[in-house]
Design a protein around this motif. Structure first.
Motif, PDB file in Angstrom:
ATOM      1  N   MET A   1       0.840  -1.158   0.000  1.00  8.32           N
ATOM      2  CA  MET A   1       0.000   0.000   0.000  1.00  8.32           C
ATOM      3  C   MET A   1       0.893   1.233   0.000  1.00  8.32           C
ATOM      4  SD  MET A   1      -2.506   1.341   3.007  1.00  8.32           S
ATOM      5  CE  MET A   1      -3.796   0.180   2.700  1.00  8.32           C
ATOM      6  N   GLU A   2       0.505   2.217  -0.704  1.00 11.36           N
ATOM      7  CA  GLU A   2       1.235   3.479  -0.717  1.00 11.36           C
ATOM      8  C   GLU A   2       0.328   4.567  -0.163  1.00 11.36           C
ATOM      9  OE1 GLU A   2       2.923   6.504  -4.087  1.00 11.36           O
ATOM     10  OE2 GLU A   2       3.297   4.365  -4.365  1.00 11.36           O
ATOM     11  N   VAL A   3       0.872   5.353   0.760  1.00 14.16           N
ATOM     12  CA  VAL A   3       0.112   6.453   1.340  1.00 14.16           C
ATOM     13  C   VAL A   3       0.959   7.718   1.319  1.00 14.16           C
ATOM     14  CG1 VAL A   3      -1.273   4.980   2.840  1.00 14.16           C
ATOM     15  CG2 VAL A   3       0.840   5.927   3.698  1.00 14.16           C
ATOM     16  N   SER A   4       0.297   8.836   1.341  1.00 17.79           N
ATOM     17  CA  SER A   4       0.974  10.132   1.416  1.00 17.79           C
ATOM     18  C   SER A   4       0.466  10.855   2.648  1.00 17.79           C
ATOM     19  CB  SER A   4       0.682  10.976   0.176  1.00 17.79           C
ATOM     20  OG  SER A   4       1.187  10.353  -0.970  1.00 17.79           O
ATOM     21  N   LEU A   5       1.374  11.487   3.359  1.00 20.30           N
ATOM     22  CA  LEU A   5       0.994  12.224   4.559  1.00 20.30           C
ATOM     23  C   LEU A   5       0.589  13.646   4.214  1.00 20.30           C
ATOM     24  CD1 LEU A   5       3.881  11.147   6.936  1.00 20.30           C
ATOM     25  CD2 LEU A   5       1.585  10.210   6.801  1.00 20.30           C
ATOM     26  N   ASP A   6      -0.456  14.118   4.851  1.00 23.12           N
ATOM     27  CA  ASP A   6      -0.879  15.496   4.677  1.00 23.12           C
ATOM     28  C   ASP A   6      -0.264  16.385   5.746  1.00 23.12           C
ATOM     29  OD1 ASP A   6      -2.491  15.002   2.449  1.00 23.12           O
ATOM     30  OD2 ASP A   6      -4.201  14.482   3.702  1.00 23.12           O
ATOM     31  N   THR A   7      -0.248  15.901   6.970  1.00 27.75           N
ATOM     32  CA  THR A   7       0.205  16.738   8.076  1.00 27.75           C
ATOM     33  C   THR A   7       1.605  16.407   8.563  1.00 27.75           C
ATOM     34  OG1 THR A   7      -0.660  15.261   9.781  1.00 27.75           O
ATOM     35  CG2 THR A   7      -2.163  16.946   8.902  1.00 27.75           C
ATOM     36  N   GLY A   8       2.048  15.179   8.336  1.00 28.27           N
ATOM     37  CA  GLY A   8       3.352  14.768   8.847  1.00 28.27           C
ATOM     38  C   GLY A   8       3.336  14.513  10.341  1.00 28.27           C
ATOM     39  N   ARG A   9       2.170  14.388  10.928  1.00 33.47           N
ATOM     40  CA  ARG A   9       2.060  14.157  12.365  1.00 33.47           C
ATOM     41  C   ARG A   9       2.594  12.781  12.729  1.00 33.47           C
ATOM     42  NH1 ARG A   9      -3.162  16.463  15.178  1.00 33.47           N
ATOM     43  NH2 ARG A   9      -2.027  15.426  16.811  1.00 33.47           N
ATOM     44  N   LYS A  10       3.238  12.700  13.884  1.00 36.17           N
ATOM     45  CA  LYS A  10       3.814  11.450  14.355  1.00 36.17           C
ATOM     46  C   LYS A  10       2.747  10.359  14.420  1.00 36.17           C
ATOM     47  CE  LYS A  10       6.385   9.525  18.186  1.00 36.17           C
ATOM     48  NZ  LYS A  10       6.767   9.672  19.561  1.00 36.17           N
ATOM     49  N   ASN A  11       3.063   9.217  13.895  1.00 36.65           N
ATOM     50  CA  ASN A  11       2.215   8.013  13.935  1.00 36.65           C
ATOM     51  C   ASN A  11       0.918   8.128  13.132  1.00 36.65           C
ATOM     52  OD1 ASN A  11       4.148   6.880  15.646  1.00 36.65           O
ATOM     53  ND2 ASN A  11       3.106   7.636  17.460  1.00 36.65           N
ATOM     54  N   GLN A  12       0.815   9.105  12.243  1.00 35.72           N
ATOM     55  CA  GLN A  12      -0.416   9.324  11.479  1.00 35.72           C
ATOM     56  C   GLN A  12      -0.851   8.058  10.732  1.00 35.72           C
ATOM     57  OE1 GLN A  12      -0.039  12.414   8.559  1.00 35.72           O
ATOM     58  NE2 GLN A  12      -2.130  12.279   7.895  1.00 35.72           N
ATOM     59  N   ILE A  13       0.051   7.417  10.036  1.00 34.21           N
ATOM     60  CA  ILE A  13      -0.297   6.220   9.267  1.00 34.21           C
ATOM     61  C   ILE A  13      -0.700   5.091  10.209  1.00 34.21           C
ATOM     62  CG2 ILE A  13       0.582   4.440   7.709  1.00 34.21           C
ATOM     63  CD1 ILE A  13       2.485   6.632   6.589  1.00 34.21           C
ATOM     64  N   ARG A  14       0.044   4.922  11.273  1.00 37.68           N
ATOM     65  CA  ARG A  14      -0.206   3.837  12.219  1.00 37.68           C
ATOM     66  C   ARG A  14      -1.596   3.960  12.842  1.00 37.68           C
ATOM     67  NH1 ARG A  14       4.784   4.102  16.102  1.00 37.68           N
ATOM     68  NH2 ARG A  14       3.926   2.136  16.891  1.00 37.68           N
ATOM     69  N   VAL A  15      -1.963   5.150  13.257  1.00 34.83           N
ATOM     70  CA  VAL A  15      -3.264   5.371  13.888  1.00 34.83           C
ATOM     71  C   VAL A  15      -4.392   5.131  12.892  1.00 34.83           C
ATOM     72  CG1 VAL A  15      -4.774   7.123  14.921  1.00 34.83           C
ATOM     73  CG2 VAL A  15      -2.383   6.972  15.621  1.00 34.83           C
ATOM     74  N   HIS A  16      -4.274   5.667  11.695  1.00 36.84           N
ATOM     75  CA  HIS A  16      -5.343   5.515  10.702  1.00 36.84           C
ATOM     76  C   HIS A  16      -5.517   4.063  10.282  1.00 36.84           C
ATOM     77  CE1 HIS A  16      -6.535   9.652  10.271  1.00 36.84           C
ATOM     78  NE2 HIS A  16      -5.275  10.020  10.099  1.00 36.84           N
ATOM     79  N   MET A  17      -4.421   3.337  10.116  1.00 36.51           N
ATOM     80  CA  MET A  17      -4.538   1.928   9.731  1.00 36.51           C
ATOM     81  C   MET A  17      -5.226   1.129  10.840  1.00 36.51           C
ATOM     82  SD  MET A  17      -3.639   1.819   6.663  1.00 36.51           S
ATOM     83  CE  MET A  17      -3.807   0.049   6.489  1.00 36.51           C
ATOM     84  N   LYS A  18      -4.894   1.414  12.093  1.00 38.90           N
ATOM     85  CA  LYS A  18      -5.569   0.752  13.210  1.00 38.90           C
ATOM     86  C   LYS A  18      -7.055   1.071  13.193  1.00 38.90           C
ATOM     87  CE  LYS A  18      -6.042   0.501  18.147  1.00 38.90           C
ATOM     88  NZ  LYS A  18      -6.023   1.243  19.352  1.00 38.90           N
ATOM     89  N   ASP A  19      -7.405   2.346  13.000  1.00 38.36           N
ATOM     90  CA  ASP A  19      -8.810   2.758  12.977  1.00 38.36           C
ATOM     91  C   ASP A  19      -9.589   2.097  11.840  1.00 38.36           C
ATOM     92  OD1 ASP A  19      -8.380   4.330  15.204  1.00 38.36           O
ATOM     93  OD2 ASP A  19      -8.338   6.224  14.099  1.00 38.36           O
ATOM     94  N   LEU A  20      -8.893   1.790  10.742  1.00 38.82           N
ATOM     95  CA  LEU A  20      -9.535   1.100   9.617  1.00 38.82           C
ATOM     96  C   LEU A  20      -9.662  -0.405   9.855  1.00 38.82           C
ATOM     97  CD1 LEU A  20      -7.797   2.952   6.651  1.00 38.82           C
ATOM     98  CD2 LEU A  20     -10.214   3.091   7.301  1.00 38.82           C
TER      99      LEU A  20
END
Length: 74
Positions: A1-20
Motif C-alpha cells: 500500500m502506498e500512502v501520502s501524509l498530509d500533516t506529517g504528524r507522528k504516527n499518522q499512518i499507524r493510527v489511521h490503519m488501526k482505525d480502519l
C-alpha cells in the motif's frame, strides 16, 4: 500500500490503519497480532521536505526492503 501524509504528524499512518481495522504488521502498539518480518512493516520510500535554514527542497529515496516483498509472497 502506498500512502501520502498530509500533516506529517507522528504516527499518522499507524493510527489511521488501526482505525480502519488493518494495523501494520509488527506494530503491536497499534494492534498488530503478528510480526512476520520481526519488525514493523512500515517504510518511507521517499522523504521530501524544505530545509529549515537553506529553504532548499530536500528529496531522499530508498528501495523497498526485500523482506517486504518476501512477506507479501507468504
Amino acid at each position: 500500500m502506498e500512502v501520502s501524509l498530509d500533516t506529517g504528524r507522528k504516527n499518522q499512518i499507524r493510527v489511521h490503519m488501526k482505525d480502519l481495522g488493518h494495523p501494520i504488521a509488527g506494530d503491536r502498539r497499534y494492534g498488530a497480532k503478528s510480526s512476520p518480518i520481526h519488525r514493523m512493516a512500515l517504510h518511507a520510500q521517499t522523504l521530501r521536505f524544505v530545509h529549515p535554514i537553506t529553504r532548499k527542497d530536500m528529496n531522499f529515496s530508498t528501495p523497498i526492503p526485500a523482506s517486504f516483498s518476501k512477506m507479501v509472497a507468504m
